[in-house]
Design an enzyme around this catalytic site. Structure first.
Site, PDB file in Angstrom:
ATOM      1  N   GLY A 166       0.804  -1.213   0.000  1.00  0.00           N
ATOM      2  CA  GLY A 166       0.000   0.000   0.000  1.00  0.00           C
ATOM      3  C   GLY A 166       0.835   1.260   0.000  1.00  0.00           C
ATOM      4  N   TYR A 167       2.003   1.225   0.638  1.00  0.00           N
ATOM      5  CA  TYR A 167       2.880   2.390   0.654  1.00  0.00           C
ATOM      6  C   TYR A 167       3.311   2.751  -0.763  1.00  0.00           C
ATOM      7  CZ  TYR A 167       7.113   5.172   1.336  1.00  0.00           C
ATOM      8  OH  TYR A 167       8.075   6.163   1.272  1.00  0.00           O
ATOM      9  N   GLY A 168       3.763   1.763  -1.524  1.00  0.00           N
ATOM     10  CA  GLY A 168       4.197   2.023  -2.892  1.00  0.00           C
ATOM     11  C   GLY A 168       3.066   2.537  -3.771  1.00  0.00           C
TER      12      GLY A 168
END
Length: 247
Positions: A166-168
């Site tokens: 999710g960060y990417g």
């Protein structure tokens, strides 16, 4: 866009009010300090109160007294951000810049094995919350003669590879947000830009890289002056861009 970071004038932010989210973090703390040294009254926004208190004391000892604003982006609602903007206008009378340094990353995990709640948290803290904060602050920013909205971005190519979760995905969305906001605010006094620092020795990076094997990372201080540049009048040169400075 890659360019030399350079050094802004010593008083580049004199008289300005700048909000720094994630102010207790690696880049956030050194950026907040650099902004204060450049003359800004800094609003320290973050969730780790002991670290914020220490940063407050350090900044107050050498620059304009900052404003402490504890807030957890994970749980904050749009109403909370609206209240923040209202308080800033009441207590400080203005807002000239917002620097988004807050980030959430819990380590490399394949998407198929990611916890749904952790995935949603990463998208929210890294993308939705920065927008909610920006949306609440934009009416106040629009009253300034020269305002800046700056988002710190990770290297999209690097975090678009396997296991960044999710960060990417949120980082890709954040870069799109910069471009879209710039297009919508291009004819206003609010400048929008992204800052893509090089690899930094921070707690976030340590979640993905073993420190002793990470020979490319630099101290966050190497990019503090670039933050000041984008928040100052000199940031007009980078309007609508994602700036990747070379310290």
């Amino acid at each position: 866009m890659t360019a030399d970071a350079g050094k802004p004038a010593a008083n580049a932010l004199d008289g300005r009010v700048v909000l720094v989210s994630g102010a207790a973090g690696g880049l956030g703390s050194v950026a907040a300090t650099a902004c204060a040294r450049a003359g800004a009254t800094v609003v320290l926004l973050g969730r780790k109160l002991p670290k914020l208190n220490r940063l407050y004391d350090a900044i107050a000892a050498e620059g304009p007294e900052p404003l402490l604003y504890p807030l957890d982006l994970e749980g904050a609602t749009p109403d909370d951000y609206a209240e923040l903007a209202k308080r800033l206008e009441a207590e400080l009378g203005r807002l000239d810049g917002v620097l988004h340094c807050a980030a959430n990353f819990r380590g490399l995990t394949p998407l198929l094995q990611s916890d749904p709640a952790a995935f949603a948290r990463a998208i929210h803290v890294n993308l939705t919350a920065p927008w909610w904060l920006s949306q609440a602050c934009l009416p106040l920013l629009a009253k300034a003669d020269d305002a800046a909205l700056v988002f710190v971005l990770d290297d999209r190519e690097r975090v678009g590879k396997a296991n960044w979760g999710g960060y990417g995905i949120a980082q890709h969305g954040l870069e799109s947000l910069v471009a879209m906001l710039h297009a919508e605010l291009a004819n206003t006094r609010v400048r929008v830009a992204g800052l893509q620092p090089g690899p930094m020795r921070t707690a976030l990076r340590a979640m993905a890289y073993v420190e002793e094997d990470d020979r490319t990372a630099r101290a966050p201080e190497a990019y503090a002056q670039a933050c000041v540049t984008l928040l100052s009048a000199a940031g007009a040169d980078h309007r609508g861009q994602v700036w990747a400075p070379r310290p």
